[in-house]
Design a protein around this motif. Structure first.
Motif, mmCIF file in Angstrom:
data_model
loop_
_atom_site.group_PDB
_atom_site.id
_atom_site.type_symbol
_atom_site.label_atom_id
_atom_site.label_comp_id
_atom_site.label_asym_id
_atom_site.label_seq_id
_atom_site.Cartn_x
_atom_site.Cartn_y
_atom_site.Cartn_z
ATOM 1 N N LEU A 1 33.481 15.321 89.212
ATOM 2 C CA LEU A 1 33.707 14.919 88.269
ATOM 3 C C LEU A 1 32.351 14.987 87.277
ATOM 4 N N GLU A 2 30.609 14.427 88.136
ATOM 5 C CA GLU A 2 29.771 14.526 86.897
ATOM 6 C C GLU A 2 29.002 16.588 87.311
ATOM 7 N N THR A 3 29.966 16.629 88.296
ATOM 8 C CA THR A 3 29.455 17.948 87.936
ATOM 9 C C THR A 3 30.254 18.841 87.834
ATOM 10 N N GLN A 4 31.413 18.367 87.665
ATOM 11 C CA GLN A 4 32.632 19.534 87.163
ATOM 12 C C GLN A 4 32.642 19.704 85.720
ATOM 13 N N SER A 5 32.603 17.716 84.821
ATOM 14 C CA SER A 5 33.326 17.643 83.440
ATOM 15 C C SER A 5 32.094 16.731 83.008
ATOM 16 N N GLY A 6 30.808 16.771 84.021
ATOM 17 C CA GLY A 6 29.928 15.280 83.328
ATOM 18 C C GLY A 6 30.437 13.761 82.892
ATOM 19 N N LEU A 7 31.467 13.754 83.980
ATOM 20 C CA LEU A 7 32.207 12.861 84.129
ATOM 21 C C LEU A 7 30.991 11.474 84.733
ATOM 22 N N PRO A 8 30.551 10.420 84.459
ATOM 23 C CA PRO A 8 29.226 9.875 85.099
ATOM 24 C C PRO A 8 29.829 9.345 86.662
ATOM 25 N N LEU A 9 29.605 9.394 87.503
ATOM 26 C CA LEU A 9 30.074 8.524 88.898
ATOM 27 C C LEU A 9 30.163 6.982 88.608
ATOM 28 N N ARG A 10 29.608 6.618 87.775
ATOM 29 C CA ARG A 10 29.253 4.869 87.303
ATOM 30 C C ARG A 10 31.265 4.960 87.349
ATOM 31 N N ASP A 11 31.373 5.582 86.477
ATOM 32 C CA ASP A 11 32.628 5.331 85.471
ATOM 33 C C ASP A 11 33.300 5.854 86.127
ATOM 34 N N TYR A 12 33.642 6.973 86.430
ATOM 35 C CA TYR A 12 34.748 7.834 87.667
ATOM 36 C C TYR A 12 34.656 7.712 89.063
ATOM 37 N N ALA A 13 35.805 7.879 89.696
ATOM 38 C CA ALA A 13 35.776 8.396 91.003
ATOM 39 C C ALA A 13 36.944 8.832 90.941
ATOM 40 N N HIS A 14 36.936 9.800 92.135
ATOM 41 C CA HIS A 14 37.479 11.012 92.471
ATOM 42 C C HIS A 14 37.502 10.932 93.921
ATOM 43 N N HIS A 15 38.224 9.576 94.362
ATOM 44 C CA HIS A 15 39.195 8.803 95.775
ATOM 45 C C HIS A 15 39.923 8.534 95.392
ATOM 46 N N GLY A 16 41.497 8.325 96.036
ATOM 47 C CA GLY A 16 42.513 7.947 96.369
ATOM 48 C C GLY A 16 42.508 6.360 96.088
ATOM 49 N N GLY A 17 44.108 6.024 95.003
ATOM 50 C CA GLY A 17 44.030 4.855 95.203
ATOM 51 C C GLY A 17 44.387 4.377 93.463
ATOM 52 N N SER A 18 44.603 5.452 92.663
ATOM 53 C CA SER A 18 45.230 5.136 91.319
ATOM 54 C C SER A 18 46.318 6.021 91.306
ATOM 55 N N VAL A 19 47.166 5.806 90.676
ATOM 56 C CA VAL A 19 48.464 6.671 90.671
ATOM 57 C C VAL A 19 48.916 6.354 89.492
ATOM 58 N N PRO A 20 49.196 7.629 88.309
ATOM 59 C CA PRO A 20 49.331 7.597 87.234
ATOM 60 C C PRO A 20 51.312 7.203 86.966
ATOM 61 N N ILE A 21 51.651 6.168 86.053
ATOM 62 C CA ILE A 21 53.374 5.485 86.154
ATOM 63 C C ILE A 21 53.731 6.080 85.345
ATOM 64 N N ARG A 22 54.729 7.161 85.750
ATOM 65 C CA ARG A 22 54.836 7.683 83.803
ATOM 66 C C ARG A 22 56.488 6.979 84.032
ATOM 67 N N VAL A 23 56.772 7.241 82.380
ATOM 68 C CA VAL A 23 58.936 7.111 82.340
ATOM 69 C C VAL A 23 59.091 8.296 81.911
ATOM 70 N N LYS A 24 60.365 8.166 82.694
ATOM 71 C CA LYS A 24 61.525 9.642 82.341
ATOM 72 C C LYS A 24 61.409 9.934 80.489
ATOM 73 N N HIS A 25 61.081 10.729 80.577
ATOM 74 C CA HIS A 25 61.500 11.324 79.243
ATOM 75 C C HIS A 25 60.061 11.009 78.366
ATOM 76 N N VAL A 26 59.454 10.376 78.458
ATOM 77 C CA VAL A 26 57.760 9.679 77.827
ATOM 78 C C VAL A 26 56.485 9.946 77.965
ATOM 79 N N GLY A 27 56.406 9.968 79.590
ATOM 80 C CA GLY A 27 55.015 10.884 80.201
ATOM 81 C C GLY A 27 54.481 9.290 80.475
ATOM 82 N N CYS A 28 53.270 9.823 80.834
ATOM 83 C CA CYS A 28 52.404 8.356 81.867
ATOM 84 C C CYS A 28 52.031 7.729 80.966
ATOM 85 N N VAL A 29 52.258 6.126 80.907
ATOM 86 C CA VAL A 29 51.657 5.155 80.089
ATOM 87 C C VAL A 29 51.438 3.602 80.711
ATOM 88 N N GLY A 30 51.121 4.049 82.840
ATOM 89 C CA GLY A 30 50.199 3.076 83.006
ATOM 90 C C GLY A 30 49.161 3.975 84.021
#
Length: 166
Positions: A103-132
């Motif tokens: 994420l750091e090389t692609q988007s400039g996001l610091p690895l200290r604050d962003y990780a691209h490893h599995g374990g976080s899933v968006p919570i979506r509500v129908k007709h609303v979108g991502c809420v958590g």
């Protein structure tokens, strides 16, 4: 993108998971039920994870199981940041990165604050979108992802068999 057959297959399945795993409504009570479900799944298998459920960028459920460390909470934070920003599961974000990229090389996001490893899933509500986000940390990334998806599928009432990662 990581073009291994497993990565391509996993990405297709995760896209389907994110389409199907949508709640009719999601509030603090639903967050509590989701967190308890994840905790129960892990306890039944003698697994130790840190669990974080967020709603509108506010932590509404947090539990660090015995056997975890502050490092697990930090990994959960970093994975959650990725999911909140991208509104995709952190596992899908990682699988979609070109080989050797971060994420750091692609988007400039610091690895200290962003990780691209599995374990976080968006919570979506129908007709609303991502809420958590629903995030765990403590296991290999694929297993972290699968546990969250399993608990969400039970609450949403969608059978997991149709879209489970092998």
């Amino acid at each position: 993108m990581n073009n291994t057959p497993d990565a391509v297959s996993d990405l297709a399945i995760i896209v389907r998971q994110e389409e199907l795993l949508q709640f009719n409504a999601f509030d603090n009570t639903t967050a509590w039920l989701l967190g308890e479900s994840i905790k129960r799944h892990c306890e039944d298998r003698n697994l130790a994870v840190t669990i974080e459920i967020r709603l509108c960028r506010q932590t509404v459920f947090f539990y660090a199981m015995p056997g975890t460390s502050p490092n697990n909470a930090d990994w959960a934070r970093r994975k959650r940041n990725t999911t909140e920003l991208q509104q995709r599961s952190s596992y899908a974000v990682g699988l979609a990165l070109p080989e050797g990229e971060s994420l750091e090389t692609q988007s400039g996001l610091p690895l200290r604050d962003y990780a691209h490893h599995g374990g976080s899933v968006p919570i979506r509500v129908k007709h609303v979108g991502c809420v958590g986000t629903a995030t765990i940390s403590g296991l290999p990334q694929r297993e972290d992802h699968n546990i969250v998806v399993r608990a969400m599928s039970e609450l949403v009432g969608v059978p997991l068999t149709a879209f489970q990662l092998p």
